[in-house]
Design a protein around this motif. Structure first.
Motif, PDB file in Angstrom:
ATOM      1  N   GLY A 123     -26.668  28.908  47.221  1.00  0.00           N
ATOM      2  CA  GLY A 123     -28.044  28.518  47.470  1.00  0.00           C
ATOM      3  C   GLY A 123     -28.361  28.346  48.939  1.00  0.00           C
ATOM      4  N   SER A 124     -27.356  28.492  49.790  1.00  0.00           N
ATOM      5  CA  SER A 124     -27.542  28.459  51.243  1.00  0.00           C
ATOM      6  C   SER A 124     -26.551  29.446  51.849  1.00  0.00           C
ATOM      7  N   LYS A 125     -26.805  29.829  53.099  1.00  0.00           N
ATOM      8  CA  LYS A 125     -25.890  30.767  53.757  1.00  0.00           C
ATOM      9  C   LYS A 125     -24.496  30.149  53.880  1.00  0.00           C
ATOM     10  N   ARG A 126     -24.472  28.859  54.153  1.00  0.00           N
ATOM     11  CA  ARG A 126     -23.196  28.171  54.330  1.00  0.00           C
ATOM     12  C   ARG A 126     -22.366  28.192  53.050  1.00  0.00           C
ATOM     13  N   SER A 127     -23.002  27.879  51.919  1.00  0.00           N
ATOM     14  CA  SER A 127     -22.261  27.855  50.655  1.00  0.00           C
ATOM     15  C   SER A 127     -21.844  29.260  50.241  1.00  0.00           C
ATOM     16  N   ALA A 128     -22.688  30.251  50.541  1.00  0.00           N
ATOM     17  CA  ALA A 128     -22.341  31.632  50.220  1.00  0.00           C
ATOM     18  C   ALA A 128     -21.172  32.113  51.081  1.00  0.00           C
ATOM     19  N   GLN A 129     -21.165  31.736  52.359  1.00  0.00           N
ATOM     20  CA  GLN A 129     -20.056  32.090  53.246  1.00  0.00           C
ATOM     21  C   GLN A 129     -18.761  31.436  52.780  1.00  0.00           C
ATOM     22  N   SER A 130     -18.861  30.189  52.343  1.00  0.00           N
ATOM     23  CA  SER A 130     -17.690  29.471  51.857  1.00  0.00           C
ATOM     24  C   SER A 130     -17.120  30.140  50.608  1.00  0.00           C
ATOM     25  N   ALA A 131     -18.018  30.553  49.714  1.00  0.00           N
ATOM     26  CA  ALA A 131     -17.582  31.242  48.493  1.00  0.00           C
ATOM     27  C   ALA A 131     -16.940  32.585  48.824  1.00  0.00           C
ATOM     28  N   ALA A 132     -17.506  33.293  49.792  1.00  0.00           N
ATOM     29  CA  ALA A 132     -16.959  34.589  50.204  1.00  0.00           C
ATOM     30  C   ALA A 132     -15.580  34.412  50.834  1.00  0.00           C
ATOM     31  N   ALA A 133     -15.440  33.375  51.669  1.00  0.00           N
ATOM     32  CA  ALA A 133     -14.154  33.093  52.319  1.00  0.00           C
ATOM     33  C   ALA A 133     -13.091  32.753  51.277  1.00  0.00           C
ATOM     34  N   LYS A 134     -13.476  31.986  50.268  1.00  0.00           N
ATOM     35  CA  LYS A 134     -12.541  31.629  49.199  1.00  0.00           C
ATOM     36  C   LYS A 134     -12.083  32.859  48.436  1.00  0.00           C
ATOM     37  N   ASP A 135     -13.012  33.767  48.183  1.00  0.00           N
ATOM     38  CA  ASP A 135     -12.703  35.007  47.474  1.00  0.00           C
ATOM     39  C   ASP A 135     -11.715  35.852  48.273  1.00  0.00           C
ATOM     40  N   LEU A 136     -12.002  36.006  49.571  1.00  0.00           N
ATOM     41  CA  LEU A 136     -11.130  36.825  50.413  1.00  0.00           C
ATOM     42  C   LEU A 136      -9.768  36.171  50.611  1.00  0.00           C
ATOM     43  N   LEU A 137      -9.757  34.870  50.785  1.00  0.00           N
ATOM     44  CA  LEU A 137      -8.486  34.157  50.993  1.00  0.00           C
ATOM     45  C   LEU A 137      -7.576  34.325  49.770  1.00  0.00           C
ATOM     46  N   GLY A 138      -8.182  34.281  48.588  1.00  0.00           N
ATOM     47  CA  GLY A 138      -7.401  34.482  47.368  1.00  0.00           C
ATOM     48  C   GLY A 138      -6.771  35.866  47.330  1.00  0.00           C
ATOM     49  N   LYS A 139      -7.531  36.854  47.753  1.00  0.00           N
ATOM     50  CA  LYS A 139      -7.022  38.232  47.775  1.00  0.00           C
ATOM     51  C   LYS A 139      -5.905  38.398  48.809  1.00  0.00           C
ATOM     52  N   LEU A 140      -6.102  37.799  49.978  1.00  0.00           N
ATOM     53  CA  LEU A 140      -5.084  37.897  51.032  1.00  0.00           C
ATOM     54  C   LEU A 140      -3.779  37.225  50.610  1.00  0.00           C
ATOM     55  N   ASN A 141      -3.898  36.064  49.977  1.00  0.00           N
ATOM     56  CA  ASN A 141      -2.705  35.347  49.519  1.00  0.00           C
ATOM     57  C   ASN A 141      -1.975  36.129  48.436  1.00  0.00           C
ATOM     58  N   LYS A 142      -2.739  36.799  47.581  1.00  0.00           N
ATOM     59  CA  LYS A 142      -2.136  37.597  46.513  1.00  0.00           C
ATOM     60  C   LYS A 142      -1.347  38.768  47.090  1.00  0.00           C
ATOM     61  N   VAL A 143      -1.965  39.457  48.063  1.00  0.00           N
ATOM     62  CA  VAL A 143      -1.293  40.598  48.703  1.00  0.00           C
ATOM     63  C   VAL A 143      -0.061  40.126  49.448  1.00  0.00           C
ATOM     64  N   ASN A 144      -0.179  38.998  50.135  1.00  0.00           N
ATOM     65  CA  ASN A 144       0.936  38.453  50.902  1.00  0.00           C
ATOM     66  C   ASN A 144       2.096  38.071  49.987  1.00  0.00           C
ATOM     67  N   LYS A 145       1.763  37.529  48.828  1.00  0.00           N
ATOM     68  CA  LYS A 145       2.788  37.137  47.859  1.00  0.00           C
ATOM     69  C   LYS A 145       3.534  38.357  47.332  1.00  0.00           C
ATOM     70  N   ILE A 146       2.797  39.433  47.056  1.00  0.00           N
ATOM     71  CA  ILE A 146       3.404  40.669  46.557  1.00  0.00           C
ATOM     72  C   ILE A 146       4.355  41.254  47.610  1.00  0.00           C
ATOM     73  N   LYS A 147       3.936  41.182  48.872  1.00  0.00           N
ATOM     74  CA  LYS A 147       4.763  41.705  49.960  1.00  0.00           C
ATOM     75  C   LYS A 147       6.055  40.910  50.086  1.00  0.00           C
ATOM     76  N   ARG A 148       5.958  39.575  49.958  1.00  0.00           N
ATOM     77  CA  ARG A 148       7.157  38.728  50.057  1.00  0.00           C
ATOM     78  C   ARG A 148       8.125  39.032  48.913  1.00  0.00           C
ATOM     79  N   GLN A 149       7.595  39.221  47.729  1.00  0.00           N
ATOM     80  CA  GLN A 149       8.437  39.528  46.578  1.00  0.00           C
ATOM     81  C   GLN A 149       9.128  40.879  46.746  1.00  0.00           C
ATOM     82  N   GLY A 150       8.398  41.815  47.372  1.00  0.00           N
ATOM     83  CA  GLY A 150       8.959  43.148  47.592  1.00  0.00           C
ATOM     84  C   GLY A 150      10.065  43.154  48.627  1.00  0.00           C
ATOM     85  N   ASN A 151      10.040  42.181  49.551  1.00  0.00           N
ATOM     86  CA  ASN A 151      11.054  42.094  50.605  1.00  0.00           C
ATOM     87  C   ASN A 151      12.306  41.371  50.166  1.00  0.00           C
ATOM     88  N   LYS A 152      12.267  40.770  48.973  1.00  0.00           N
ATOM     89  CA  LYS A 152      13.453  40.018  48.519  1.00  0.00           C
ATOM     90  C   LYS A 152      14.554  40.977  48.057  1.00  0.00           C
TER      91      LYS A 152
END
Length: 250
Positions: A221-250
């Motif tokens: 409902g505001s630019k700030r809340s939309a930016q926060s939601a977008a950041a949360k979405d991207l952070l989740g994706k980055l953490n998922k990719v990072n986790k897959i990479k760590r598992q692949g290096n084991k």
């Protein structure tokens, strides 16, 4: 639209007043706190020059300040050893529209908000911004009617579970994303407004954020809340990719 009475509260207003645990001396203040500006414009008896003054916007203005003071006072009391850097994020979270809307939902304030007929059909009285504004307006009305103590009592009762859940100072998703990138020596994220829809009093923003050739999207409902939601979405994706990479290096 619920009919707005002049000298007494209607059934839904009385029910809400009971839930608040505070009986207003000036019923008109409480009713005004529940009156969205769209309802004012729809009332045939409202004089043009006084339309905006009859809505809950002015009460929302003072309620926001009163809530901020009461919450700051409580945080200083509850966390005597914390510095401003930690108290600030706690305060920002506790007075945010998201938390206010949760309080409103718990009290079922949507049943008592006066909005224009067409807005009611569109479900405006259920939107986060309208619910949050109504809570602030009620706090403003409570302060003007009975002083600071009723507000303090109300806030400490309704926010106590949320306060207890804050074992550690919360981090905004934008801050968390920025820290995630900086600790890895990566460029900062770039935010972009995709669209803005809806009326001025209940806008809906959609924002994209890009980093590391990946993208997240958020709505709010505001630019700030939309930016926060977008950041949360991207952070989740980055953490998922990072986790897959760590598992692949084991």
């Amino acid at each position: 639209m619920t009919k707005i009475t002049i000298n007494s509260l209607n059934s839904s207003e009385k029910e809400l007043e009971n839930k608040l645990g505070y009986e207003f001396v000036k019923k008109s203040l409480f009713r005004k706190a529940l009156t969205h500006r769209s309802a004012v414009y729809e009332q045939k008896y409202a004089h043009k020059k006084r339309k905006r003054a009859r809505s809950n916007e002015r009460l929302e203005f003072i309620g926001d300040r009163v809530l901020g003071l009461v919450m700051a006072e409580w945080l200083l009391e509850r966390f005597p050893d914390e510095q401003e850097g930690d108290l600030g994020p706690r305060h920002a979270n506790l007075v945010s529209k998201t938390v206010l809307a949760k309080i409103a939902s718990k009290l079922e304030i949507h049943n008592s908000i006066h909005v224009a007929s067409h807005e009611e059909k569109a479900g405006v009285n259920y939107t986060e911004s309208v619910l949050a504004d109504a809570v602030e307006a009620i706090l403003g009305a409570m302060y003007l009617d009975g002083g600071l103590e009723p507000v303090r009592k109300f806030v400490r009762k309704l926010w106590v579970d949320i306060m207890k859940a804050q074992a550690l100072p919360p981090k905004d998703s934008k801050t968390a994303l920025q820290e995630w990138l900086l600790t890895r020596g990566l460029p900062l994220p770039v935010y972009e407004l995709v669209s803005q829809e809806g009326p001025s009093h209940t806008p809906v923003f959609i924002i994209n954020v890009k980093a590391q050739n990946m993208e997240g999207q958020g709505k709010g409902g505001s630019k700030r809340s939309a930016q926060s939601a977008a950041a949360k979405d991207l952070l989740g994706k980055l953490n998922k990719v990072n986790k897959i990479k760590r598992q692949g290096n084991k």
